[in-house]
Design a protein around this motif. Structure first.
Motif, PDB file in Angstrom:
ATOM      1  N   ALA A 117      -0.552  10.430 -41.565  1.00  0.00           N
ATOM      2  CA  ALA A 117      -0.116   9.551 -42.657  1.00  0.00           C
ATOM      3  C   ALA A 117       1.394   9.595 -42.832  1.00  0.00           C
ATOM      4  O   ALA A 117       2.048   8.551 -43.033  1.00  0.00           O
ATOM      5  N   MET A 118       1.969  10.790 -42.751  1.00  0.00           N
ATOM      6  CA  MET A 118       3.419  10.919 -42.902  1.00  0.00           C
ATOM      7  C   MET A 118       4.163  10.177 -41.793  1.00  0.00           C
ATOM      8  O   MET A 118       5.070   9.370 -42.055  1.00  0.00           O
ATOM      9  N   ALA A 119       3.799  10.476 -40.540  1.00  0.00           N
ATOM     10  CA  ALA A 119       4.540   9.956 -39.400  1.00  0.00           C
ATOM     11  C   ALA A 119       4.361   8.454 -39.209  1.00  0.00           C
ATOM     12  O   ALA A 119       5.307   7.753 -38.848  1.00  0.00           O
ATOM     13  N   MET A 120       3.151   7.948 -39.455  1.00  0.00           N
ATOM     14  CA  MET A 120       2.834   6.565 -39.123  1.00  0.00           C
ATOM     15  C   MET A 120       3.057   5.582 -40.270  1.00  0.00           C
ATOM     16  O   MET A 120       3.329   4.402 -40.032  1.00  0.00           O
ATOM     17  N   PHE A 121       2.937   6.049 -41.520  1.00  0.00           N
ATOM     18  CA  PHE A 121       2.970   5.115 -42.636  1.00  0.00           C
ATOM     19  C   PHE A 121       4.055   5.393 -43.682  1.00  0.00           C
ATOM     20  O   PHE A 121       4.595   4.462 -44.271  1.00  0.00           O
ATOM     21  N   LEU A 122       4.380   6.671 -43.942  1.00  0.00           N
ATOM     22  CA  LEU A 122       5.302   6.991 -45.029  1.00  0.00           C
ATOM     23  C   LEU A 122       6.736   7.193 -44.549  1.00  0.00           C
ATOM     24  O   LEU A 122       7.671   6.599 -45.089  1.00  0.00           O
ATOM     25  N   PHE A 123       6.934   8.014 -43.533  1.00  0.00           N
ATOM     26  CA  PHE A 123       8.283   8.303 -43.054  1.00  0.00           C
ATOM     27  C   PHE A 123       9.029   7.073 -42.532  1.00  0.00           C
ATOM     28  O   PHE A 123      10.248   6.990 -42.706  1.00  0.00           O
ATOM     29  N   PRO A 124       8.351   6.104 -41.867  1.00  0.00           N
ATOM     30  CA  PRO A 124       9.092   4.915 -41.417  1.00  0.00           C
ATOM     31  C   PRO A 124       9.788   4.162 -42.554  1.00  0.00           C
ATOM     32  O   PRO A 124      10.740   3.425 -42.318  1.00  0.00           O
ATOM     33  N   HIS A 125       9.311   4.341 -43.793  1.00  0.00           N
ATOM     34  CA  HIS A 125       9.916   3.693 -44.954  1.00  0.00           C
ATOM     35  C   HIS A 125      10.741   4.676 -45.790  1.00  0.00           C
ATOM     36  O   HIS A 125      11.163   4.346 -46.901  1.00  0.00           O
TER      37      HIS A 125
END
Length: 204
Positions: free
Chosen positions: A22-30
Motif C-alpha cells: 500500500a505504501m509503495a504502490m498507492f501512498l508514496f507516489p503522492h
C-alpha cells in the motif's frame, strides 16, 4: 501472552506485505505520509537535520525497546519481523519501478491505499505484531487502557500531521489525515472481527 503459530506467522507476513504494498504502490507516489513514525522522522530531519532514514530507524528502535519491556519479547520479535518484511516489500517495488504505473488518480490511489494499508496493519494487530512506530504506542494504550488501537493511532498520528503542517504543504496533511481515518476504520474492523458462532438447535 499471544501464542505464535504457523498460522499467525503467515498472517503477520501477509499483513506486513500488504502494508508495504500500500505504501509503495498507492501512498508514496503522492507523498502521502503513511503514519506517525514517518512524521516524527520528518520533524527530526527538520529540527535536528538528521537524515530521514536514520531518524526513522532511531525512532523505531526507541519504541521497540519499549515494546520489549511492556509488550513482551514475542510481540517485539514479531514486530521486528513485520517491519523487515514491509521494508523489503517497499524496496523491491520501488526498485522494480512498478509504482511508476500508479499516481494517475490521487483520490482513487488514496482510498485503495488506505484500505489495503488498514487490512495489513489489522492483520498485524490481530496476530500479535504491530507495524512499528506509533502502532506500538497504540497497542500499549489498548493493553493498559482498553482503547481500540486503530482509534488511538488515528488521534496520535493526526496530532503529528498537524505539527508537520507548519513545514509541509497543508493539502498533503489533509490527505494524510483522511488516509489515517479510513485505514483505522479498516484496522479496527479486522482487529475486532469475531467469527459468528453457530448455535446448536435446541431439541424439541
Amino acid at each position: 501472552m499471544t501464542e505464535f503459530t504457523l498460522k499467525s506467522g503467515i498472517f503477520i507476513s501477509f499483513g506486513a506485505f500488504l502494508q508495504g504494498f500500500a505504501m509503495a504502490m498507492f501512498l508514496f507516489p503522492h507523498d502521502i505520509p503513511s503514519g506517525g513514525a514517518a512524521g516524527i522522522a520528518i520533524l527530526l530531519n527538520y529540527f535536528l537535520h538528521l537524515p530521514l532514514g536514520v531518524a526513522l530507524w532511531l525512532f523505531n528502535i526507541l519504541v521497540l525497546a519499549i515494546a520489549f519491556k511492556w509488550l513482551g519479547w514475542r510481540k517485539a520479535v514479531a514486530t521486528i519481523s513485520a517491519i523487515t518484511i514491509t521494508s523489503l516489500t517497499i524496496s523491491i517495488l520501488e526498485t522494480s519501478n512498478l509504482s511508476a504505473a500508479m499516481g494517475k488518480s490521487l483520490f482513487a490511489d488514496l482510498v485503495i491505499g488506505a484500505i489495503i494499508f488498514g487490512f495489513g496493519v489489522g492483520f498485524l494487530f490481530r496476530y500479535g505484531a504491530s507495524s512499528g512506530g506509533m502502532a506500538i504506542v497504540a497497542l500499549l494504550i489498548e493493553k493498559y487502557r482498553g482503547k481500540a488501537p486503530g482509534k488511538s493511532m488515528f488521534y496520535i498520528n493526526t496530532s503529528i500531521f498537524l505539527l508537520i503542517s507548519v513545514i509541509k504543504d497543508w493539502k498533503i496533511i489533509l490527505l494524510a489525515i483522511f488516509c489515517q481515518w479510513l485505514s483505522t476504520k479498516v484496522i479496527d474492523l479486522v482487529y475486532q472481527y469475531k467469527k459468528p458462532v453457530k448455535k446448536l438447535a435446541k431439541a424439541s
